[in-house]
Design a protein around this motif. Structure first.
Motif, PDB file in Angstrom:
ATOM      1  N   GLY A 157     -93.942  17.557 119.049  1.00  0.00           N
ATOM      2  CA  GLY A 157     -92.658  16.885 118.906  1.00  0.00           C
ATOM      3  C   GLY A 157     -92.843  15.388 118.929  1.00  0.00           C
ATOM      4  N   CYS A 158     -93.511  14.848 117.905  1.00  0.00           N
ATOM      5  CA  CYS A 158     -93.884  13.430 117.924  1.00  0.00           C
ATOM      6  C   CYS A 158     -92.775  12.507 117.445  1.00  0.00           C
ATOM      7  N   TYR A 172     -90.709  18.792 113.721  1.00  0.00           N
ATOM      8  CA  TYR A 172     -89.869  19.693 112.935  1.00  0.00           C
ATOM      9  C   TYR A 172     -88.956  18.952 111.964  1.00  0.00           C
ATOM     10  N   ASP A 173     -88.374  17.840 112.407  1.00  0.00           N
ATOM     11  CA  ASP A 173     -87.407  17.117 111.587  1.00  0.00           C
ATOM     12  C   ASP A 173     -88.096  16.430 110.412  1.00  0.00           C
ATOM     13  N   GLY A 174     -87.607  16.674 109.200  1.00  0.00           N
ATOM     14  CA  GLY A 174     -88.266  16.164 108.002  1.00  0.00           C
ATOM     15  C   GLY A 174     -88.302  14.656 107.908  1.00  0.00           C
ATOM     16  N   LEU A 214     -91.697   9.576 108.590  1.00  0.00           N
ATOM     17  CA  LEU A 214     -91.951   8.292 109.235  1.00  0.00           C
ATOM     18  C   LEU A 214     -93.226   8.341 110.060  1.00  0.00           C
ATOM     19  N   ALA A 215     -93.446   9.444 110.770  1.00  0.00           N
ATOM     20  CA  ALA A 215     -94.663   9.579 111.574  1.00  0.00           C
ATOM     21  C   ALA A 215     -95.902   9.593 110.682  1.00  0.00           C
ATOM     22  N   ALA A 262     -98.203  17.048 111.014  1.00  0.00           N
ATOM     23  CA  ALA A 262     -97.786  18.173 110.179  1.00  0.00           C
ATOM     24  C   ALA A 262     -96.472  18.736 110.700  1.00  0.00           C
ATOM     25  N   VAL A 263     -95.783  19.474 109.838  1.00  0.00           N
ATOM     26  CA  VAL A 263     -94.542  20.107 110.243  1.00  0.00           C
ATOM     27  C   VAL A 263     -94.855  21.230 111.222  1.00  0.00           C
ATOM     28  N   GLY A 264     -94.014  21.360 112.239  1.00  0.00           N
ATOM     29  CA  GLY A 264     -94.203  22.418 113.222  1.00  0.00           C
ATOM     30  C   GLY A 264     -93.036  22.427 114.184  1.00  0.00           C
TER      31      GLY A 264
END
Length: 241
Positions: A46-47, A67-69, A74-75, A84-86
């Motif tokens: 959850g970065c 999770y948030d696109g 931005l990250a 990565a998405v997760g």
């Protein structure tokens, strides 16, 4: 989290007193209380927009999930580590990688399944690894701020320790921080309740106040882990498998 609130906060992540001081405190906890090995493998679960990635990269090689696109983009644009998405608890990703250090910074309060999330992260700890997490504390301070930011709960040291143990983790250390500003926050919350004001100010305060709050909050990096602070707006835990 409410989109307008998230956009406001993410734009200030490099200068807002709360973000800057929390990073300093987390950095101090990693250096003095965990001391990961050189070239440690680190996972941030959850970065957000990636405001902690550069600090974490000073301690090892960083993977991060979000999770948030919009936040993920931005990250990734920071060019630090592998992002990565997760999502928690069952979309951690990164294959079967295990980590010397996993950090979960003001994330667990957003997750419905907090025990399952911690149990899933436990499975990704390397032998001798540590999980460092921070959460909002003092449930009796629940306010519009928590509602706006889609918090599911605030924790006590007891409830944080209990959910960690129920997930099969050993509690090595637990404590409060953001303690020196606690009286200011309590007065502000009670004033809000008395006046019926429902708006929540997340914008950075004027420069002198921002600098003062940052200085006061940052001072705690010299105290945390050395003395037991009796109360705080936030809690931390250092956990192991």
């Amino acid at each position: 989290m409410d989109r307008s609130a998230y956009a406001s906060l993410s734009a200030q992540e490099g200068s807002h007193w709360w973000f800057v001081a929390r990073r300093a405190i987390v950095d101090a906890l990693i250096r003095t209380r965990i001391a990961p090995r050189a070239n440690a493998r680190i996972l941030e679960a959850g970065c957000g927009t990636g405001g902690n990635l550069a600090m974490l990269a000073r301690h090892g090689t960083v993977d991060a999930l979000e999770y948030d696109g919009e936040s993920l983009a931005l990250a990734m644009s920071r060019g630090v580590g592998t992002v990565a998405v997760g999502a928690l608890p069952d979309q951690i990703g990164f294959g079967d990688n295990c980590y010397d250090l996993i950090v979960l910074l003001d994330v667990l309060e957003h997750v419905e399944q907090d025990r399952a999330s911690l149990a899933a992260l436990r499975e990704r700890l390397a032998v001798g690894g540590s999980l460092l997490l921070t959460v909002p504390a003092a449930p009796w301070l629940w306010s519009d701020h928590d509602i706006l930011h889609h918090h599911k709960r605030r924790y006590t040291l007891g409830s944080l320790s209990a959910v960690a143990r129920s997930a099969g983790l050993e509690v090595k250390e637990v404590g409060y921080f953001n303690s020196l500003l606690f009286p200011v926050a309590v007065l502000a919350r009670f004033a809000q309740r008395l006046t019926g004001r429902t708006t929540v100010a997340d914008s950075r305060p004027v420069r002198p106040i921002n600098a003062l709050f940052r200085h006061i909050f940052c001072m705690e990096r010299h105290l945390i882990g050395r003395i037991s602070l009796p109360v705080g707006l936030s809690a931390y835990a250092i956990l192991s498998a």
